[in-house]
Write an enzyme that holds these catalytic residues in place. Structure first.
Site, PDB file in Angstrom:
ATOM      1  N   GLN A   1     -16.516  -0.366 -12.589  1.00  0.00           N
ATOM      2  CA  GLN A   1     -15.640  -1.512 -12.314  1.00  0.00           C
ATOM      3  C   GLN A   1     -14.995  -2.035 -13.603  1.00  0.00           C
ATOM      4  O   GLN A   1     -13.795  -2.243 -13.666  1.00  0.00           O
ATOM      5  CB  GLN A   1     -16.456  -2.631 -11.652  1.00  0.00           C
ATOM      6  N   LEU A   2     -15.786  -2.238 -14.634  1.00  0.00           N
ATOM      7  CA  LEU A   2     -15.256  -2.732 -15.904  1.00  0.00           C
ATOM      8  C   LEU A   2     -14.593  -1.605 -16.694  1.00  0.00           C
ATOM      9  O   LEU A   2     -13.490  -1.763 -17.228  1.00  0.00           O
ATOM     10  CB  LEU A   2     -16.403  -3.360 -16.719  1.00  0.00           C
TER      11      LEU A   2
ATOM     12  N   TYR B   1     -33.208  -4.797 -13.847  1.00  0.00           N
ATOM     13  CA  TYR B   1     -31.922  -4.863 -14.549  1.00  0.00           C
ATOM     14  C   TYR B   1     -31.957  -5.965 -15.608  1.00  0.00           C
ATOM     15  O   TYR B   1     -31.608  -5.738 -16.772  1.00  0.00           O
ATOM     16  CB  TYR B   1     -30.831  -5.125 -13.507  1.00  0.00           C
TER      17      TYR B   1
ATOM     18  N   ASP C   1     -17.735   9.710 -18.380  1.00  0.00           N
ATOM     19  CA  ASP C   1     -18.598   9.279 -17.270  1.00  0.00           C
ATOM     20  C   ASP C   1     -19.340  10.495 -16.747  1.00  0.00           C
ATOM     21  O   ASP C   1     -19.047  11.617 -17.174  1.00  0.00           O
ATOM     22  CB  ASP C   1     -17.757   8.622 -16.156  1.00  0.00           C
ATOM     23  N   ILE C   2     -20.273  10.274 -15.805  1.00  0.00           N
ATOM     24  CA  ILE C   2     -20.993  11.438 -15.263  1.00  0.00           C
ATOM     25  C   ILE C   2     -20.179  12.151 -14.182  1.00  0.00           C
ATOM     26  O   ILE C   2     -20.562  13.208 -13.715  1.00  0.00           O
ATOM     27  CB  ILE C   2     -22.395  11.094 -14.690  1.00  0.00           C
TER      28      ILE C   2
HETATM   29  C1  AKB Z   1     -24.969  -7.931 -10.900  1.00  0.00           C
HETATM   30  O1  AKB Z   1     -24.749  -8.681  -9.934  1.00  0.00           O
HETATM   31  O2  AKB Z   1     -25.960  -7.208 -10.994  1.00  0.00           O
HETATM   32  C2  AKB Z   1     -23.961  -7.945 -12.025  1.00  0.00           C
HETATM   33  C3  AKB Z   1     -24.334  -8.909 -13.099  1.00  0.00           C
HETATM   34  C4  AKB Z   1     -24.211 -10.360 -12.878  1.00  0.00           C
HETATM   35  O3  AKB Z   1     -24.717  -8.498 -14.160  1.00  0.00           O
HETATM   36  N1  AKB Z   1     -22.656  -8.235 -11.535  1.00  0.00           N
END
Ligand code: AKB
Length: 320
Positions: free
Chosen positions: A16-17, A147, A38-39
């Site tokens: 996306q970015l 994450y 990219d992959i």
């Molecule tokens: C997500 O929702 O995981 C991302 C973020 C806020 O890093 N868009």
């Protein structure tokens, strides 16, 4: 073989970015100088056709070393990552991709004497015990998604490589990013992109977050400007070497729906929260970005309504 000098590498260029940032960088540095990687091959024709593309899996360091035989990179943007919602489905793999990928890029940058590296962090570095309003640059951070944990650890490592090895790594904690060109993949804030597409296609949207879930968000042109401004700032102005808080607007699903209803009064929204609600509830509602404003002059341009007007205008044009 003569190497192409002064090249810029964007890893994760199909995301996306990445798909938008690559095109912006090509405008600034020249199409041939910005290598998209990219992959998988890009689906977007403008990305594919405007400059060089290379297959790179960040978990395979040989892919990077092979590139170094053909290019001398002066900057690397390492954007490849697994986002919050997808990360929860396979936490170990998300950790491996997000962390080992970062190490491979940082080590490659050191080895190749790359001048500057950009790596995105996220509001996901904050957690349930961080202040939720006007979240400060430095505060309690107890992320509870894989994450968020990988982004927090990544921030520490970026600062470590800067302090220990002098690698000029720069980073921003993005809020949810919204753009009309590419869809996000696997995030908790993705609803705020999807809602515009569904508003035009179906006139209704079923939201996976509850109506009053307020989250920090940003329109893509502001995110691109922030990234490029940070990378252009003189090194001594970049005082935060973990990652800068960055803000533009905060809104709830109900408020974005009302913003769309200014254009489409019949648009309807329903709510069916799923596991992403818990992630959203652990994140800040608004962010204090005064360090970014002071250090390198950050100043966003878009609010909710100006973003909605622009998103709908572009999506209508693309769909016609
Ligand atoms: C997500 O929702 O995981 C991302 C973020 C806020 O890093 N868009």
């Amino acid at each position: 073989m003569t190497k192409q000098k002064n090249a810029i590498l964007v890893i994760g260029a199909c995301g996306q970015l990445g798909s938008e940032l690559t095109l912006e960088l090509r405008k600034i540095y020249g199409d041939a100088n910005v290598v998209a990687a990219d992959i998988q091959y890009p689906k977007q024709a403008d990305l594919r056709e405007s400059g060089p593309f290379e297959i790179v899996d960040v978990l395979t360091p040989q892919h990077l070393t092979e590139l170094a035989s053909r290019y001398k990179f002066k900057q690397i943007y390492h954007l490849a990552a697994i986002l919050s919602a997808t990360g929860e489905k396979n936490p170990k793999f998300a950790w491996r991709l997000n962390m080992d990928g970062l190490f491979n890029v940082l080590d490659f940058a050191l080895e190749q004497k790359v001048e500057k590296v950009y790596w995105p962090s996220s509001i996901a570095v904050f957690g349930p015990n961080s202040p939720r309003q006007n979240t400060p640059q430095d505060t309690i951070m107890d992320p509870n998604t894989v994450y968020g944990i990988s982004k927090q650890a990544g921030e520490r490592w970026c600062e470590y490589y800067f302090n220990k090895y002098g690698l000029d790594v720069r980073s921003l904690r993005y809020p949810g990013l919204i753009g009309y060109k590419a869809l996000p993949g696997g995030g908790t804030t993705d609803y705020a992109v999807d809602i515009y597409h569904q508003a035009l296609a179906l006139g209704t949207y079923k939201c996976f977050l509850s109506e009053n879930t307020r989250l920090p968000m940003m329109y893509m042109p502001d995110a691109l400007k922030a990234t490029i401004d940070l990378m252009h700032a003189p090194a001594e102005q970049v005082k935060v070497r973990s990652s800068y808080n960055l803000a533009a607007m905060s809104f709830t699903p109900q408020e974005i729906a009302a913003s769309i209803q200014r254009h489409y009064p019949d648009f309807t929204i329903t709510y069916d929260p799923d596991s992403r609600q818990q992630i959203a509830d652990s994140w800040p509602q608004s962010i204090n970005d005064s360090a970014a404003r002071q250090d390198w002059g950050w100043n966003p341009q878009y609010d909710l309504h100006t973003m909605t007007d622009d998103m709908l205008r572009h999506l209508k044009r693309i769909n016609n």
